[in-house]
Design an enzyme around this catalytic site. Structure first.
Site, short mmCIF file in Angstrom:
data_model
loop_
_atom_site.label_atom_id
_atom_site.label_comp_id
_atom_site.label_asym_id
_atom_site.label_seq_id
_atom_site.Cartn_x
_atom_site.Cartn_y
_atom_site.Cartn_z
N GLY A 20 0.71 -1.19 0.01
CA GLY A 20 -0.06 0.05 0.00
C GLY A 20 0.80 1.31 0.07
N ASP A 133 -11.94 6.16 8.03
CA ASP A 133 -11.56 5.62 6.79
C ASP A 133 -12.75 4.36 6.50
OD1 ASP A 133 -10.77 5.49 4.23
OD2 ASP A 133 -8.88 3.94 4.62
#
Length: 357
Positions: A20, A133
């Site tokens: 990521g 998130d």
């Protein structure tokens, strides 16, 4: 990068799960206990940035403070020769995003998956933690379908998530972002309520709340457009419209105080349907187009047309030009950068199943 057989702080690397914007996640074994774990290691580039190091440490502290059956368990965290790591429960399976890409979820399946996530958010909020998130990519599903909420504490730091940088740039995917997040006004538990409601809407309709051609137009819609609503007059549609209107209210104080309250009212959707509909078909079949069955979001260069961006069952206004922060979106490890969003997923990136870098 670490390779198979490499050791770090007593963990032996098996293979890499994914990369990521902030970290690399490996499948590993804690040698002393013979326990398989997901080992998240801060990327070498960000490891030199003390601000990111502190945010990475914060993720470990925040997640470790939570003891909930639907939150990914943190086993260990530390610093091995200057390299920060977090060892956590290895969730072998997929994500809610991948499940939705296969086609609409049934109403009862949606409720069974998101109700525990609502409970996990309430547990976090009770400790003063805000996820910031919440989205389908951060809901992990094990091989039995048990849902886990992942990625606490780094939402404003990691690529593909939400927040204002020190230069005023807006970083992230924005399909589930509350207006106050976009304005950079700070995050309370209300931003998680907003995102959970947006995710519920997507699960039941097959489209993100504000399908638009560009990140800027999506942000503008979150800031100015009314919450999406179904035009049909069925009891289930009326119920969903009521939930979305409150859960995605522009004013944070007007939203539900608890995530579990969103899901309690959502359960009424199932009671509005007969048993056959509950078991055999999605509650609101999508009219977004054939891409709803794709395993991956669309990454083609062509812009989505009006029929894709505004499904017939959505009542939404066109976005208008506005001045917004610059959007910077990092590509995922397993896909090319996306120039447009698939309205059925709305995502600009796609992460690997079973782990969140």
């Amino acid at each position: 990068m670490l390779g198979r057989g490499d050791m770090i702080a007593g963990y032996r690397i098996d293979d890499m799960i994914g990369v990521g914007g902030m970290a690399v996640v490996y499948r590993a074994e804690q040698v002393s206990l013979g326990r398989r774990v997901a080992l998240k290691v801060l990327s070498e580039q960000l490891n030199r940035d003390e601000a990111f190091r502190e945010r990475f440490r914060r993720e470990g502290r925040h997640a470790a403070a939570l003891h909930h059956p639907n939150v990914v368990t943190i086993f260990d965290s530390g610093d091995a020769d200057g390299r920060l790591f977090i060892a956590m429960l290895l969730v072998e399976g997929s994500t809610l995003a991948a499940r939705m890409a296969l086609g609409n979820l049934r109403a009862d399946e949606t409720i069974s998956l998101l109700t525990p996530i609502g409970g996990a958010l309430d547990a976090a909020h009770a400790l003063g933690l805000v996820h910031r998130d919440v989205k389908p990519q951060n809901v992990l599903l094990d091989t039995t379908g048990h849902p886990y909420l992942a990625d606490f504490g780094i939402a404003k730091a990691s690529a593909g998530t939400v927040g204002l940088t020190g230069t005023g740039d807006f970083v992230g995917t924005i399909n589930y972002s509350a207006p106050e997040q976009i304005r950079g006004e700070g995050s309370t538990s209300a931003v998680d309520i907003y995102a959970l409601t947006a995710m519920l809407y997507q699960c039941l309709t097959g489209a993100v709340p504000f399908p638009r051609d560009t990140d800027a137009s999506v942000m503008y819609a979150h800031l100015t457009d009314p919450p999406p609503a179904l035009e049909e007059a069925s009891p289930a549609a009326v119920t969903l419209n009521r939930i979305v209107a409150r859960g995605m209210a522009k004013d944070p104080t007007a939203r539900y105080p608890l995530a579990s309250e969103v899901m309690t009212e959502a359960a009424e959707l199932v009671s509005c349907l007969d048993s056959g509909a509950r078991a055999l078909r999605p509650i609101f079949p999508t009219t977004v187009g054939t891409r709803s069955g794709d395993a991956r979001p669309s990454h083609g260069p062509e812009a989505a047309n009006d029929d894709h961006d505004n499904p017939r069952h959505l009542r939404q206004s066109k976005a208008r030009p506005t001045t917004l922060p610059t959007v910077r979106t990092a590509p995922a490890a397993d896909s090319a950068p996306a120039s447009t969003a698939d309205p059925t997923t709305g995502d600009r990136r796609r992460g690997p199943a079973g782990g969140r870098p």
